[in-house]
Design a protein around this motif. Structure first.
Motif, PDB file in Angstrom:
ATOM      1  N   HIS A 143      76.923  87.872  63.329  1.00  0.00           N
ATOM      2  CA  HIS A 143      76.817  86.449  63.435  1.00  0.00           C
ATOM      3  C   HIS A 143      75.354  86.086  63.492  1.00  0.00           C
ATOM      4  O   HIS A 143      75.417  84.965  62.528  1.00  0.00           O
ATOM      5  CB  HIS A 143      77.227  86.261  65.106  1.00  0.00           C
ATOM      6  CG  HIS A 143      77.682  84.541  65.311  1.00  0.00           C
ATOM      7  ND1 HIS A 143      77.797  84.758  66.754  1.00  0.00           N
ATOM      8  CD2 HIS A 143      77.640  83.739  64.459  1.00  0.00           C
ATOM      9  CE1 HIS A 143      78.029  83.607  66.356  1.00  0.00           C
ATOM     10  NE2 HIS A 143      77.865  82.642  65.203  1.00  0.00           N
ATOM     11  N   ILE A 146      74.825  85.665  59.368  1.00  0.00           N
ATOM     12  CA  ILE A 146      75.879  83.514  59.234  1.00  0.00           C
ATOM     13  C   ILE A 146      75.450  82.630  59.891  1.00  0.00           C
ATOM     14  O   ILE A 146      74.747  81.399  58.687  1.00  0.00           O
ATOM     15  CB  ILE A 146      77.151  84.438  59.816  1.00  0.00           C
ATOM     16  CG1 ILE A 146      77.928  85.105  58.929  1.00  0.00           C
ATOM     17  CG2 ILE A 146      77.956  82.649  59.922  1.00  0.00           C
ATOM     18  CD1 ILE A 146      79.764  85.574  59.232  1.00  0.00           C
ATOM     19  N   GLN A 147      74.421  82.484  60.733  1.00  0.00           N
ATOM     20  CA  GLN A 147      72.996  81.624  61.213  1.00  0.00           C
ATOM     21  C   GLN A 147      72.446  81.526  59.851  1.00  0.00           C
ATOM     22  O   GLN A 147      71.787  79.907  59.312  1.00  0.00           O
ATOM     23  CB  GLN A 147      73.020  82.205  62.478  1.00  0.00           C
ATOM     24  CG  GLN A 147      74.039  81.741  63.769  1.00  0.00           C
ATOM     25  CD  GLN A 147      74.745  79.711  64.066  1.00  0.00           C
ATOM     26  OE1 GLN A 147      74.301  79.141  62.739  1.00  0.00           O
ATOM     27  NE2 GLN A 147      75.849  80.175  63.668  1.00  0.00           N
ATOM     28  N   ILE A 150      73.830  79.963  56.744  1.00  0.00           N
ATOM     29  CA  ILE A 150      74.333  78.041  57.090  1.00  0.00           C
ATOM     30  C   ILE A 150      72.906  77.423  57.004  1.00  0.00           C
ATOM     31  O   ILE A 150      72.719  76.288  57.350  1.00  0.00           O
ATOM     32  CB  ILE A 150      75.476  78.334  57.678  1.00  0.00           C
ATOM     33  CG1 ILE A 150      75.838  78.624  59.147  1.00  0.00           C
ATOM     34  CG2 ILE A 150      76.786  79.048  57.156  1.00  0.00           C
ATOM     35  CD1 ILE A 150      76.541  78.471  59.891  1.00  0.00           C
ATOM     36  N   ARG A 151      72.369  77.973  58.148  1.00  0.00           N
ATOM     37  CA  ARG A 151      71.095  77.312  58.642  1.00  0.00           C
ATOM     38  C   ARG A 151      70.271  77.251  57.654  1.00  0.00           C
ATOM     39  O   ARG A 151      68.918  76.059  57.175  1.00  0.00           O
ATOM     40  CB  ARG A 151      70.279  77.625  60.181  1.00  0.00           C
ATOM     41  CG  ARG A 151      71.086  77.312  61.286  1.00  0.00           C
ATOM     42  CD  ARG A 151      70.192  78.032  62.241  1.00  0.00           C
ATOM     43  NE  ARG A 151      71.531  77.647  63.145  1.00  0.00           N
ATOM     44  CZ  ARG A 151      71.370  76.918  64.487  1.00  0.00           C
ATOM     45  NH1 ARG A 151      70.311  76.610  64.220  1.00  0.00           N
ATOM     46  NH2 ARG A 151      71.853  76.409  65.716  1.00  0.00           N
ATOM     47  N   LEU A 156      78.879  78.751  52.015  1.00  0.00           N
ATOM     48  CA  LEU A 156      79.632  79.933  51.673  1.00  0.00           C
ATOM     49  C   LEU A 156      80.958  79.710  51.546  1.00  0.00           C
ATOM     50  O   LEU A 156      81.278  81.443  50.909  1.00  0.00           O
ATOM     51  CB  LEU A 156      80.107  80.906  53.403  1.00  0.00           C
ATOM     52  CG  LEU A 156      78.352  81.054  53.809  1.00  0.00           C
ATOM     53  CD1 LEU A 156      78.680  81.071  55.526  1.00  0.00           C
ATOM     54  CD2 LEU A 156      77.821  82.156  53.091  1.00  0.00           C
ATOM     55  N   LEU A 178      83.491  87.028  57.465  1.00  0.00           N
ATOM     56  CA  LEU A 178      82.996  86.106  55.922  1.00  0.00           C
ATOM     57  C   LEU A 178      84.753  85.257  55.143  1.00  0.00           C
ATOM     58  O   LEU A 178      84.131  84.624  54.375  1.00  0.00           O
ATOM     59  CB  LEU A 178      82.340  86.262  55.245  1.00  0.00           C
ATOM     60  CG  LEU A 178      80.528  86.845  55.829  1.00  0.00           C
ATOM     61  CD1 LEU A 178      80.347  87.548  54.634  1.00  0.00           C
ATOM     62  CD2 LEU A 178      79.855  85.085  55.171  1.00  0.00           C
ATOM     63  N   THR A 184      82.790  78.636  58.623  1.00  0.00           N
ATOM     64  CA  THR A 184      81.691  79.389  58.280  1.00  0.00           C
ATOM     65  C   THR A 184      82.070  80.947  57.365  1.00  0.00           C
ATOM     66  O   THR A 184      81.953  82.251  57.579  1.00  0.00           O
ATOM     67  CB  THR A 184      81.246  80.272  59.266  1.00  0.00           C
ATOM     68  OG1 THR A 184      82.166  80.167  60.561  1.00  0.00           O
ATOM     69  CG2 THR A 184      79.898  79.287  60.362  1.00  0.00           C
TER      70      THR A 184
END
Ligand code: NAP
Length: 302
Positions: A143, A146-147, A150-151, A156, A178, A184
């Protein structure tokens, strides 16, 4: 092209500031998120992880319940503690630090944790919910990856992602997250492992390469395309050096799974080791603890 470095410490600090503000708001409603940490034995690495988790709780205003047990603790006593914590209304998350000493049955302990308090996201109920796309506690390291993506503005949707590693704690859950049909997810994912033929053939066509093999130099510059985004989950101890703070003390020299110096000349974005994925893992544990407290109080915005 020289890559922009993804600053995991900064992303983690931003998320912790957001969580701290959220915890302060919850406290106004007399809700205090609580995390119980269970450490069995004296393993030095485990002890330092647990101390870091406790400090992070304190920093955010999360109640931390510290359970440090002797290495010869019986399975029966450990199971009794888990049952007690499952019932304790002050506790929203239970974290059992792994590995447990020899003689203790890890699977039985993890299965005994109430899935509603399983903030590590390892309980089969949470794993199953994650796979079918239901609300679940997501495992912290994937997790966190993924943060970070995206941040840092990485798109994605439709991206070709190649993950090197298929472990239950990193590669498999990451691949599942994913491919989810959500904001996300929506990536196209290939998962590689030691039986993969022509690893470089896969990594070379990837928009995003995520290395979680636990082996230095698994991903080298000739294995990636120009402009690739690279996330290095690996943490490999490759030697020792004197500590900056106390030159009489030796600290580990850490290296990731990616040949950072060479790959950063081709990548558009890359995480360093240390200072990339590492700081995100505890942050996502705190995130799950706050989520759990909100769910227990019937506050569920997501
Ligand atoms: P693991 O259980 O040992 O799994 C490693 C995976 O990588 C396996 O699936 C293995 O394939 C695959 N692999 C190993 N060498 C390979 C190679 N040369 N080519 C292709 N695949 C290869 O490790 P893990 O627990 O997932 O951890 C991976 C790394 O991430 C470790 O360095 C660990 O310390 C680090 N980590 C960091 C954090 C953090 O917070 N930063 C958290 C968790 C893990 P097989 O399945 O075929 O054996």
């Amino acid at each position: 092209m020289t890559a922009q470095i993804i600053d995991g410490k900064q992303v983690a600090a931003d998320m912790r500031a957001e969580l701290k503000a959220e915890v302060a708001e919850l406290k106004k409603k007399e809700i205090v998120p609580g995390l119980a940490v269970v450490l069995v034995g004296e393993d030095p690495a485990s002890k330092s992880y647990v101390t870091a988790k406790e400090r992070a709780c304190e920093e955010l205003g999360i109640y931390s319940d510290d359970n440090r047990l002797a290495a010869d603790t019986s399975q029966k006593d450990l199971m009794a503690l888990i049952k007690k914590l499952n019932k304790d209304p002050k506790i929203n998350g239970i974290l059992v630090q792994l590995p447990l000493p020899d003689g203790l049955n890890e699977a039985e302990v993890l299965l005994a944790i109430d899935p509603a308090k399983d903030v590590d996201g390892f309980h089969p109920v949470n794993v199953g919910k994650m796979v079918v796309g239901e609300k679940a506690f997501l495992p912290c390291t994937p997790h966190g990856v993924i943060q970070l993506l995206i941040r840092n503005g990485v798109k994605l949707e439709g991206a070709e992602v190649v993950i090197v590693g298929r472990s239950n704690i990193v590669g498999k859950p990451l691949a599942n997250m994913l491919i989810q049909k959500n904001a996300t997810g929506n990536a196209t994912v290939t998962v590689c492992h030691t039986r993969t033929r022509n690893l470089a053939g896969h990594t070379r066509r990837a928009d995003i390469v995520i290395a979680a093999a636990g082996r230095p130099d698994t991903v080298t510059a000739d294995m990636v395309k120009d402009g690739v985004v690279v996330i290095d989950v690996g943490v490999n101890r490759v030697g020792e050096k004197p500590s900056k703070k106390d030159p009489n003390r030796m600290v580990a020299i850490l290296k990731g799974d990616v040949d950072f110096e060479a790959v950063k000349e081709k990548a558009s974005l890359i995480t360093p080791v240390p200072g990339g994925v590492g700081p995100m893992t505890i942050t996502m544990l705190l995130y799950n603890t706050v989520e759990s407290a909100k769910r227990a109080a019937g506050i569920d915005e997501n």
